[in-house]
Design an enzyme around this catalytic site. Structure first.
Site, PDB file in Angstrom:
ATOM      1  N   LEU A  45      30.938-135.131-122.353  1.00  0.00           N
ATOM      2  CA  LEU A  45      29.679-135.658-121.818  1.00  0.00           C
ATOM      3  C   LEU A  45      29.871-136.309-120.441  1.00  0.00           C
ATOM      4  CD1 LEU A  45      26.689-136.732-122.581  1.00  0.00           C
ATOM      5  CD2 LEU A  45      27.892-138.822-123.217  1.00  0.00           C
ATOM      6  N   HIS A  87      20.653-158.336-122.771  1.00  0.00           N
ATOM      7  CA  HIS A  87      21.457-157.371-122.003  1.00  0.00           C
ATOM      8  C   HIS A  87      22.775-157.100-122.731  1.00  0.00           C
ATOM      9  CE1 HIS A  87      18.533-157.569-118.904  1.00  0.00           C
ATOM     10  NE2 HIS A  87      18.848-158.783-118.481  1.00  0.00           N
ATOM     11  N   ASP A  93      14.935-150.124-121.576  1.00  0.00           N
ATOM     12  CA  ASP A  93      14.064-151.264-121.257  1.00  0.00           C
ATOM     13  C   ASP A  93      13.786-152.128-122.490  1.00  0.00           C
ATOM     14  OD1 ASP A  93      12.572-152.859-119.609  1.00  0.00           O
ATOM     15  OD2 ASP A  93      10.802-151.573-119.602  1.00  0.00           O
TER      16      ASP A  93
HETATM   17  C1  IPE Z   1      13.345-150.242-115.316  1.00  0.00           C
HETATM   18  O1  IPE Z   1      13.025-151.365-116.063  1.00  0.00           O
HETATM   19  C2  IPE Z   1      14.722-150.386-114.763  1.00  0.00           C
HETATM   20  C3  IPE Z   1      15.788-150.360-115.757  1.00  0.00           C
HETATM   21  C4  IPE Z   1      15.659-150.099-117.027  1.00  0.00           C
HETATM   22  C5  IPE Z   1      17.102-150.613-115.241  1.00  0.00           C
HETATM   23  P1  IPE Z   1      12.184-152.577-115.440  1.00  0.00           P
HETATM   24  O2  IPE Z   1      12.001-153.562-116.533  1.00  0.00           O
HETATM   25  O3  IPE Z   1      12.824-153.059-114.203  1.00  0.00           O
HETATM   26  O4  IPE Z   1      10.824-151.850-115.065  1.00  0.00           O
HETATM   27  P2  IPE Z   1       9.362-152.451-114.857  1.00  0.00           P
HETATM   28  O5  IPE Z   1       9.494-153.608-113.919  1.00  0.00           O
HETATM   29  O6  IPE Z   1       8.869-152.892-116.200  1.00  0.00           O
HETATM   30  O7  IPE Z   1       8.557-151.315-114.316  1.00  0.00           O
HETATM   31  C1  IPE Z   2      16.021-153.624-119.151  1.00  0.00           C
HETATM   32  O1  IPE Z   2      15.525-154.709-119.840  1.00  0.00           O
HETATM   33  C2  IPE Z   2      17.312-153.928-118.427  1.00  0.00           C
HETATM   34  C3  IPE Z   2      17.177-154.051-116.976  1.00  0.00           C
HETATM   35  C4  IPE Z   2      16.098-153.825-116.276  1.00  0.00           C
HETATM   36  C5  IPE Z   2      18.355-154.455-116.248  1.00  0.00           C
HETATM   37  P1  IPE Z   2      14.617-155.800-119.126  1.00  0.00           P
HETATM   38  O2  IPE Z   2      15.516-156.877-118.605  1.00  0.00           O
HETATM   39  O3  IPE Z   2      13.720-155.175-118.144  1.00  0.00           O
HETATM   40  O4  IPE Z   2      13.795-156.349-120.368  1.00  0.00           O
HETATM   41  P2  IPE Z   2      12.237-156.682-120.402  1.00  0.00           P
HETATM   42  O5  IPE Z   2      11.514-155.481-119.929  1.00  0.00           O
HETATM   43  O6  IPE Z   2      12.038-157.854-119.514  1.00  0.00           O
HETATM   44  O7  IPE Z   2      11.965-156.989-121.844  1.00  0.00           O
HETATM   45 MG    MG Z   3      11.867-154.327-118.289  1.00  0.00          MG
END
Ligand code: IPE
Ligand code: IPE
Ligand code: MG
Length: 286
Positions: free
Chosen positions: A149, A55, A38
């Site tokens: 792995l 990303h 995240d």
């Molecule tokens: C969780 O992250 C999902 C992934 C890392 C793929 P999100 O960014 O979607 O989660 P929330 O919305 O902060 O809970």
């Molecule tokens: C995690 O990073 C990747 C996915 C959920 C696909 P985010 O895109 O949620 O990044 P933040 O949380 O908005 O910084």
């Molecule tokens: Mg996120």
């Protein structure tokens, strides 16, 4: 300093080998590590870049975490790449994520084959664009004989989705008379989940500081140790993974027992040995 020369020219340094050896010697390594990757969006926003740049940058983190997990001899690495709820994001971001996924599969295939990485997915992948599904099936097939792995990508996944699926499968077996309601046990539920073939995660790592599960592996994480770091996913590298494992090794996993009950089977690690490993980690983190 660890040399990171790009995807094709990676070299494991002596320091790195030593810290891995020490982590192995220090205590039990997790057999299965789950990661909520995240913070990509925030990483990009902090730099005035589009979210997609975050990303993209996150792929290097996944590469380094996969490499180091394999080198350590971790059996399973399961990463949350796209949740059921992430479908609600803007269309452009969603399609960019899948384009990046396809690029990653192509770029990393050679290394996965050389390093014995077996690729798997969990989640409702039938919702993914057809082309992405084909690339995934191809990558899964090509790496299926690998014995190192197991890297599982959670894609269009949520813990509740998997539990609903499992309950439907079990309900069908009850309806057909193959099983009675009294036969439903932990084991029956476990083997009906998409994670049936893997052990439960010993360690869950979440980056970017959020203190929630966001619908990840709800059944399987029942007794996992949780490590949350403020580091955003695109900045996360093997040093951070070592820190998480190091912290995991200091935890007492009680599984409902008392500390005294556990004492008998405990691994004894001397404080000198622990501080030696701490020094090694800080040296390669510098
Ligand atoms: C969780 O992250 C999902 C992934 C890392 C793929 P999100 O960014 O979607 O989660 P929330 O919305 O902060 O809970
Ligand atoms: C995690 O990073 C990747 C996915 C959920 C696909 P985010 O895109 O949620 O990044 P933040 O949380 O908005 O910084
Ligand atoms: Mg996120």
């Amino acid at each position: 300093m660890r040399k990171f020369l790009g995807p094709d020219k990676y070299q494991q340094t002596e320091d790195d080998k030593r810290v891995q050896h020490e982590l192995r010697a220090l205590g039990k390594l997790p057999r299965h590590i789950a990661v909520i990757m995240d913070g990509n969006g925030r990483w990009a926003e902090e730099r005035g870049l589009p979210r997609a740049a975050g990303h993209q940058a996150g792929i290097a983190s996944l590469r380094d975490v996969t490499r180091s997990s394999r080198e350590l001899g971790i059996g399973y690495l399961t990463v949350y790449a796209f949740s059921t709820e992430n479908w609600k994001r803007p269309k452009r971001e969603v399609s960019m994520l899948f384009r990046l996924l396809v690029k990653m599969l192509r770029d990393e295939m050679q290394e996965m084959l050389e390093n014995g990485v077996r690729l798997k997915t969990i989640g409702q992948t039938s919702l993914l664009p057809k082309g992405v599904q084909e690339e995934l099936s191809d990558a899964i097939e090509r790496t299926s004989k690998n014995k190192g792995l197991t890297l599982t990508l959670a894609l269009s996944y949520s813990g509740r989705w998997d539990l609903i699926r499992a309950m439907q499968t079990i309900a069908l077996e009850v309806r057909s008379g193959k099983m009675s309601p009294e036969d439903i046990s932990e084991e029956v539920i476990r083997r009906s989940l998409t994670t049936a073939e893997m052990p439960d995660p010993d360690l869950l790592v979440r980056t970017s500081g959020e203190l929630r599960l966001s619908n990840f592996l709800l059944w399987e994480l029942a007794y996992s140790e949780i490590h949350v770091t403020k580091t955003l996913w695109p900045d996360f590298r093997r040093e951070h993974l070592y820190e998480a494992i190091r912290e995991y090794q200091t935890r007492e996993r009680r599984f409902g027992l008392t500390g005294a009950q556990l004492k008998k089977g405990e691994d004894v690690v001397s404080p000198e040995h622990q501080s030696y490993v701490d020094k090694l980690i800080s040296r390669i983190t510098r």
